[in-house]
Design a protein around this motif. Sequence first.
Motif, PDB file in Angstrom:
ATOM      1  N   ALA A 194     -28.615  16.824 -28.443  1.00 21.09           N
ATOM      2  CA  ALA A 194     -28.287  18.013 -27.646  1.00 21.09           C
ATOM      3  C   ALA A 194     -27.201  18.832 -28.334  1.00 21.09           C
ATOM      4  O   ALA A 194     -27.278  20.063 -28.380  1.00 21.09           O
ATOM      5  N   SER A 208     -29.126  10.837 -27.625  1.00 21.79           N
ATOM      6  CA  SER A 208     -29.533  12.014 -26.864  1.00 21.79           C
ATOM      7  C   SER A 208     -28.448  13.088 -26.897  1.00 21.79           C
ATOM      8  O   SER A 208     -28.736  14.275 -27.102  1.00 21.79           O
ATOM      9  N   SER A 264     -33.901  15.215 -27.350  1.00 29.43           N
ATOM     10  CA  SER A 264     -32.728  14.843 -26.558  1.00 29.43           C
ATOM     11  C   SER A 264     -33.127  14.435 -25.141  1.00 29.43           C
ATOM     12  O   SER A 264     -32.675  13.403 -24.625  1.00 29.43           O
ATOM     13  N   TRP A 265     -33.956  15.233 -24.524  1.00 27.45           N
ATOM     14  CA  TRP A 265     -34.419  14.957 -23.161  1.00 27.45           C
ATOM     15  C   TRP A 265     -35.149  13.608 -23.099  1.00 27.45           C
ATOM     16  O   TRP A 265     -34.895  12.788 -22.210  1.00 27.45           O
ATOM     17  N   GLN A 266     -36.058  13.374 -24.054  1.00 25.17           N
ATOM     18  CA  GLN A 266     -36.825  12.128 -24.054  1.00 25.17           C
ATOM     19  C   GLN A 266     -35.932  10.914 -24.325  1.00 25.17           C
ATOM     20  O   GLN A 266     -36.130   9.843 -23.737  1.00 25.17           O
ATOM     21  N   GLY A 281     -34.153  19.782 -28.429  1.00 22.89           N
ATOM     22  CA  GLY A 281     -34.013  19.710 -26.978  1.00 22.89           C
ATOM     23  C   GLY A 281     -34.994  18.717 -26.369  1.00 22.89           C
ATOM     24  O   GLY A 281     -34.627  17.918 -25.496  1.00 22.89           O
ATOM     25  N   LEU A 282     -36.233  18.762 -26.837  1.00 28.75           N
ATOM     26  CA  LEU A 282     -37.244  17.818 -26.349  1.00 28.75           C
ATOM     27  C   LEU A 282     -36.889  16.379 -26.716  1.00 28.75           C
ATOM     28  O   LEU A 282     -37.011  15.463 -25.889  1.00 28.75           O
ATOM     29  N   TRP A 304     -32.787  10.708 -23.481  1.00 27.25           N
ATOM     30  CA  TRP A 304     -32.026  10.504 -22.248  1.00 27.25           C
ATOM     31  C   TRP A 304     -32.873   9.759 -21.215  1.00 27.25           C
ATOM     32  O   TRP A 304     -32.404   8.817 -20.569  1.00 27.25           O
ATOM     33  N   GLU A 305     -34.120  10.190 -21.080  1.00 32.26           N
ATOM     34  CA  GLU A 305     -35.043   9.520 -20.153  1.00 32.26           C
ATOM     35  C   GLU A 305     -35.270   8.068 -20.567  1.00 32.26           C
ATOM     36  O   GLU A 305     -35.288   7.168 -19.722  1.00 32.26           O
TER      37      GLU A 305
END
Length: 172
Positions: free
Chosen positions: A150, A146, A114-116, A111-112, A118-119
Amino acid sequence: MSQGTTGVGHRASALRRTFRLITAVLTGVLLLALTGVTLVDVVGRYFFSRPLSGASEMTELLVMAVVFTGLPAICLDDGHITVDLFTAKLKGTAETVQVMLARLVVVVMLGLISWQLWEHGARIGAWGETTVYLRFPLAPVARAASVLCALSAAIVLMLAVLRLPKGKSGDI
């Protein structure tokens, strides 16, 4: 009746096999493309003094695609690298709890990531970043990675919530 023979367990196994097969075929196609790029580049360079233009960038993108495309299948198999010096001796409830906790750690980590990703995709998209030679936009690549992270996190969460037994790589 064991969980593997229940309707949910049977459907989950069938879904695992189908998804693993799709992922294996897609990853195989990407590996063939990677092999083709390398072959054309090497033959062109050494026999015709004409290497494939942009081959290094294509190779980088294809390696990334292979890694992230294969990630969901690895998650379905609980195939992450592990060191089980102490956990190999766990049986019954202790083993079930350990597998559940390990899966939850994987969910958080994916999750982390994926988030990073995406950012990062948003940042490089705003800057208009592309590969140097081919001018291929990099934001969609980061965003695709990402989404695959996810998806992998969702798969591992499903395995944890449904308390499915560890998958086997040979089930394809």
